[in-house]
Design an enzyme around this catalytic site. Structure first.
Site, mmCIF file in Angstrom:
data_model
loop_
_atom_site.group_PDB
_atom_site.id
_atom_site.type_symbol
_atom_site.label_atom_id
_atom_site.label_comp_id
_atom_site.label_asym_id
_atom_site.label_seq_id
_atom_site.Cartn_x
_atom_site.Cartn_y
_atom_site.Cartn_z
ATOM 1 N N LYS A 1 -18.615 18.403 5.130
ATOM 2 C CA LYS A 1 -17.510 18.580 6.174
ATOM 3 C C LYS A 1 -17.432 17.480 6.982
ATOM 4 O O LYS A 1 -16.088 17.064 7.290
ATOM 5 C CB LYS A 1 -18.082 19.793 7.148
ATOM 6 C CG LYS A 1 -16.758 20.028 8.301
ATOM 7 C CD LYS A 1 -15.714 20.462 7.709
ATOM 8 C CE LYS A 1 -14.792 20.721 8.925
ATOM 9 N NZ LYS A 1 -13.250 20.904 8.264
ATOM 10 N N SER B 1 0.798 -0.897 -0.154
ATOM 11 C CA SER B 1 0.119 0.012 0.043
ATOM 12 C C SER B 1 0.868 1.334 -0.153
ATOM 13 O O SER B 1 1.788 1.553 -0.998
ATOM 14 C CB SER B 1 -1.036 -0.063 1.108
ATOM 15 O OG SER B 1 -2.197 0.555 0.889
#
Length: 353
Positions: free
Chosen positions: A234, A182
């Site tokens: 948000k 990763s």
């Protein structure tokens, strides 16, 4: 009932003591941080000399004294001749004003054992800066990498530090003895050459985010949770509120966008790689990764270092921060708190590569 009351008081005392200790450590950390910050220094180990000493020590057990004396005499003679030739080159270069070009080539060895937030990048940037300040033509860099990945922004910065070496035209080899998955593979693909041990774990080109949701538990005990935001997205998924399908879809979209950026990053640096085949989030062992083109060669970092010792001066570079006792104690408490928060919040709100 009396037993439960006593037990409750006992737990309250324990919690009070723990909170007091943490508060003291946090205050100590804050006070220590105002004294100018922690400074560090480079630790440099000559791996060429270290390897030479190891061989000589073993040979003393393999050969008799007469052989050792004869060998030492021959080596001294060879070294003397080499130094004479070297002195002539230096004198000539000095007259021509080109001393740097006559310096023996070096291999600089770095180690990066990455955590989830890639905080080790603080040392890496110091090590890279030091190498760039002294590197000359013929020098190379070997990074011994071990990481299962982590926060996108942390590993993005770590990759950018390695890009500084490439921008300076310093050949960079990255060796994976255990794992570069990763975010770890994001770093690895910066290299001119990726070398892997046969059973090292490589790949995992994917993105993940996860977090628990306690909304049903709160509802069960009639506990209300309020969250106020400005901006529709948000906050998408939440740990305590009731998550919606719209929020989940938005968060999934953000994960896909991050995955696309990850693939574009790798495509630019390893254009021959069949990304549709390997960017599935899967990982492979070194020999499998070699066949897929994820790595270029099957070797260990030890093989690379020993081979370089034959014709280069091999220096291991490690930047170490100097910490006061108060900083160490506060750091232990802070690190524990960071780990808990990162698992509960960051893993849910920020993608992991």
């Amino acid at each position: 009932m009396e037993f439960l009351l006593d037990y409750g008081l006992f737990l309250a005392k324990i919690v009070t003591v723990v909170v007091a200790i943490v508060a003291i450590l946090v205050i100590a950390k804050a006070v220590g941080g105002k004294s100018g910050g922690a400074k560090g220094e480079l630790e440099i180990t000559n791996l060429t000399e270290q390897h030479k000493n190891t061989v000589e020590q073993l040979e003393h057990h393999l050969h008799d004294e007469s052989f050792i004396k004869a060998r030492d005499k021959a080596e001294k003679k060879q070294e003397k001749e080499k130094n004479k030739a070297r002195d002539k080159e230096i004198k000539k270069a000095s007259k021509e004003g080109d001393l740097d070009s006559k310096r023996e080539p070096h291999l600089f060895v770095l180690d990066f054992k990455g955590s989830i937030d890639a905080k080790e990048v603080a040392s890496l940037r110091e090590e890279v800066t030091a190498i760039l300040a002294v590197a000359r033509e013929g020098d190379e860099v070997l990074l011994r990498l071990e990481s299962g990945g982590g926060m996108v922004h942390g590993y993005g910065l770590a990759s950018s530090q390695l890009d500084r070496l490439k921008a300076a035209n310093l050949p960079l080899t990255i060796s994976v003895d255990k794992v570069a998955a990763s975010g770890g593979y994001m770093m690895a693909c910066i290299a001119d050459k990726i070398v892997s041990a046969p059973f090292a774990i490589v790949g995992s080109i994917g993105v993940i985010a996860q977090l628990p949701n306690f909304n049903k538990v709160l509802k069960k005990y009639d506990i209300e949770y309020e969250q106020l935001t400005a901006g529709e997205y948000k906050r998408t998924l939440t740990m305590f509120g009731e998550n919606t399908d719209k929020a989940r879809e938005k968060f999934k979209q953000e994960l896909e966008e991050t995955h696309d950026l990850f693939k574009d990053f790798i495509r630019e640096r390893r254009p021959a790689l069949e990304l549709d085949q390997v960017a599935t989030g899967e990982h492979w062992f070194g020999t499998q990764a070699h066949k897929l083109g994820l790595v270029d060669e099957i070797k260990t970092s030890d093989d690379l270092v020993v081979e370089a010792c034959k014709d280069k001066t091999v220096l291991a570079i490690h930047y170490v921060e100097k910490k006061k006792l108060t900083s160490k104690l506060a750091g232990m408490a802070g690190e524990a708190a960071d780990n808990v928060l990162m698992k509960l919040i960051d893993r849910g709100q920020r993608p992991i590569v």
